[in-house]
Scaffold this motif. Structure first.
Motif, mmCIF file in Angstrom:
data_model
loop_
_atom_site.group_PDB
_atom_site.id
_atom_site.type_symbol
_atom_site.label_atom_id
_atom_site.label_comp_id
_atom_site.label_asym_id
_atom_site.label_seq_id
_atom_site.Cartn_x
_atom_site.Cartn_y
_atom_site.Cartn_z
ATOM 1 N N LYS A 20 0.806 -1.158 0.063
ATOM 2 C CA LYS A 20 0.049 -0.083 0.007
ATOM 3 C C LYS A 20 0.770 1.279 0.078
ATOM 4 C CE LYS A 20 -3.708 2.116 2.631
ATOM 5 N NZ LYS A 20 -4.660 2.300 3.747
ATOM 6 N N GLN A 21 1.772 1.259 0.836
ATOM 7 C CA GLN A 21 2.741 2.429 0.667
ATOM 8 C C GLN A 21 3.700 2.731 -0.252
ATOM 9 O OE1 GLN A 21 2.060 4.547 3.486
ATOM 10 N NE2 GLN A 21 0.810 2.925 4.123
ATOM 11 N N GLN A 22 4.083 1.519 -0.982
ATOM 12 C CA GLN A 22 4.633 1.582 -2.242
ATOM 13 C C GLN A 22 3.811 2.280 -3.224
ATOM 14 O OE1 GLN A 22 6.233 -2.312 -3.348
ATOM 15 N NE2 GLN A 22 6.359 -2.614 -1.115
ATOM 16 N N PRO A 188 13.210 -5.727 3.078
ATOM 17 C CA PRO A 188 12.946 -4.400 3.770
ATOM 18 C C PRO A 188 12.908 -4.921 5.268
ATOM 19 C CG PRO A 188 10.821 -5.602 2.841
ATOM 20 C CD PRO A 188 12.275 -6.385 2.309
ATOM 21 N N ASN A 189 12.849 -3.733 6.137
ATOM 22 C CA ASN A 189 12.504 -3.790 7.699
ATOM 23 C C ASN A 189 11.912 -2.802 7.830
ATOM 24 O OD1 ASN A 189 12.523 -4.016 10.245
ATOM 25 N ND2 ASN A 189 14.741 -4.573 10.396
ATOM 26 N N GLY A 190 10.697 -2.632 7.492
ATOM 27 C CA GLY A 190 9.375 -1.751 7.755
ATOM 28 C C GLY A 190 8.619 -2.146 8.579
ATOM 29 N N LEU A 191 8.230 -1.539 9.599
ATOM 30 C CA LEU A 191 6.752 -1.880 10.740
ATOM 31 C C LEU A 191 5.745 -1.567 10.255
ATOM 32 C CD1 LEU A 191 6.482 -3.389 13.184
ATOM 33 C CD2 LEU A 191 6.509 -1.304 14.377
ATOM 34 N N THR A 192 5.127 -2.482 9.558
ATOM 35 C CA THR A 192 3.777 -2.237 8.812
ATOM 36 C C THR A 192 2.695 -2.862 9.807
ATOM 37 O OG1 THR A 192 3.796 -4.476 7.858
ATOM 38 C CG2 THR A 192 5.103 -2.791 6.580
ATOM 39 N N ASP A 193 1.440 -2.610 9.239
ATOM 40 C CA ASP A 193 0.194 -3.081 9.964
ATOM 41 C C ASP A 193 0.280 -4.128 9.963
ATOM 42 O OD1 ASP A 193 -0.190 -3.016 7.374
ATOM 43 O OD2 ASP A 193 -1.957 -1.935 7.323
ATOM 44 N N ASN A 194 0.731 -4.983 8.960
ATOM 45 C CA ASN A 194 0.669 -6.331 8.724
ATOM 46 C C ASN A 194 1.541 -7.051 9.908
ATOM 47 O OD1 ASN A 194 -1.175 -6.449 6.705
ATOM 48 N ND2 ASN A 194 0.329 -6.339 5.111
ATOM 49 N N HIS A 227 8.401 6.170 4.423
ATOM 50 C CA HIS A 227 9.479 7.002 4.365
ATOM 51 C C HIS A 227 10.893 6.282 3.891
ATOM 52 C CE1 HIS A 227 7.324 10.822 5.222
ATOM 53 N NE2 HIS A 227 6.691 9.933 6.219
ATOM 54 N N ASP A 228 11.123 4.919 4.447
ATOM 55 C CA ASP A 228 12.165 4.430 4.503
ATOM 56 C C ASP A 228 12.491 3.203 3.444
ATOM 57 O OD1 ASP A 228 13.077 6.094 6.587
ATOM 58 O OD2 ASP A 228 12.341 4.663 8.073
ATOM 59 N N VAL A 229 11.368 2.666 3.234
ATOM 60 C CA VAL A 229 11.265 1.426 2.218
ATOM 61 C C VAL A 229 10.812 2.024 0.838
ATOM 62 C CG1 VAL A 229 10.646 -0.877 1.680
ATOM 63 C CG2 VAL A 229 11.158 0.243 4.083
ATOM 64 N N ALA A 230 9.746 2.568 0.746
ATOM 65 C CA ALA A 230 9.404 2.673 -0.643
ATOM 66 C C ALA A 230 10.198 3.622 -1.244
ATOM 67 C CB ALA A 230 7.772 3.676 -0.306
ATOM 68 N N ALA A 251 17.138 -2.732 2.869
ATOM 69 C CA ALA A 251 16.470 -1.571 3.169
ATOM 70 C C ALA A 251 16.086 -1.722 4.604
ATOM 71 C CB ALA A 251 15.336 -1.121 2.394
ATOM 72 N N ASP A 252 17.206 -1.653 5.546
ATOM 73 C CA ASP A 252 16.835 -2.246 7.044
ATOM 74 C C ASP A 252 17.640 -1.216 7.931
ATOM 75 O OD1 ASP A 252 19.883 -2.707 6.720
ATOM 76 O OD2 ASP A 252 19.323 -4.776 7.057
ATOM 77 N N GLY A 253 17.827 -0.186 7.802
ATOM 78 C CA GLY A 253 18.580 0.658 8.713
ATOM 79 C C GLY A 253 20.024 -0.037 9.255
ATOM 80 N N GLY A 254 20.614 -0.623 8.460
ATOM 81 C CA GLY A 254 21.764 -1.248 9.035
ATOM 82 C C GLY A 254 21.773 -2.308 9.882
ATOM 83 N N THR A 255 20.692 -2.977 9.728
ATOM 84 C CA THR A 255 20.413 -4.314 10.844
ATOM 85 C C THR A 255 21.349 -5.168 10.400
ATOM 86 O OG1 THR A 255 18.137 -3.766 10.879
ATOM 87 C CG2 THR A 255 18.860 -5.880 11.568
#
Length: 259
Positions: A20-22, A188-194, A227-230, A251-255
């Motif tokens: 959705k965000q993409q 990706p490492n984005g905290l989604t609703d899913n 903001h970070d993954v899309a 795309a994980d902020g350096g994890t």
């Protein structure tokens, strides 16, 4: 002027989460969108948001595991827009987590068919429209997973399917470069609703690990899907990535930081 003005982009799994965000971000960059999902009501919410950003949008409710549905989706996309420039294989059905010994083969079937098989079919179905485009060519973006790279406990079917996606993508990148098609994967490492809903199905210790995993990075915060993954998807879809293929981006902020 947007980075994707005039480009026709297919994105799967757009009713919620990263998809959705993409879709919203790509719409804001001028893309024409063909989006799909199983849940029609939520898909139409995404469609409305993208149209409010000025995009022309074709939306279709379908089962990503149905080959006939995928054929219809691609055919209707081309009927509507005339071509396809970018394919974003985002959709994936994640089964309930559990120890490998307790996971039935049916769970592996579900995860393989909703990712590897669906991505396989869509790449082939879109190929006639992606091939031999002038200039920077066309782009395929397949979603993989850092959880698969790390071998996250209780996610055997997920890890198996997502690592298969990476292997398949590397092969197609080599074979289709001659047709000016680039193929890359994104972890990706984005905290989604899913993701937040999925925490409810985890054992307490696994849930704690998973929640902490989103902030276990040098920035000490969870990634934001919009903001970070899309923006990485926008980059891969745009002509700016014309010289990149067969690569996997975290795309994980350096994890995960390695040489």
């Amino acid at each position: 002027m947007g980075k994707l003005d005039g480009k026709v982009v297919i994105i799967t799994g757009c009713s919620s989460g990263l998809g959705k965000q993409q879709a919203i971000r790509l719409a804001e960059e001028g893309a024409k969108l063909a989006i799909c999902s199983r849940t029609e009501s939520r898909l139409m919410e995404t469609k409305k948001l993208c149209e409010e950003s000025g995009a022309e949008v074709f939306a279709m409710a379908l089962d990503i595991m149905s080959y006939d549905d995928l054929v219809t989706f691609v055919d209707k996309t081309v009927e509507r827009f005339g071509t396809i420039d970018v394919l974003v294989n985002n959709a994936h059905t994640v089964t309930n987590p559990g120890p490998f010994l307790e996971k039935p083969i049916e769970d592996l079937d579900t995860e393989m068919h909703s990712s590897v098989y669906a991505y396989w079919h869509l790449m082939k179905l879109c190929y006639p429209y992606l091939k031999d485009k002038p200039g920077a060519g066309s782009s395929i973006i397949n979603f993989a997973s850092e959880a698969a790279v790390a071998g996250l406990e209780s996610f055997a079917p997920y890890a198996a399917s997502k690592e298969a996606v990476r292997g398949l993508s590397r092969v197609v990148a080599r074979e289709w470069g001659q047709f000016n098609i680039r193929v890359n994967t994104l972890c990706p490492n984005g905290l989604t609703d899913n993701c937040q809903m999925g925490f409810d199905h985890l054992e307490p210790d696994v849930r704690e690990w998973a929640e902490n995993a989103f902030t276990d990075n040098p920035f000490k915060r969870a990634g934001d899907p919009y903001h970070d993954v899309a923006p990485i998807v926008v980059f891969f879809a745009s002509d700016d990535s014309r010289w990149i293929t067969g690569q996997n981006i975290h795309a994980d902020g350096g994890t995960l930081i390695n040489a």
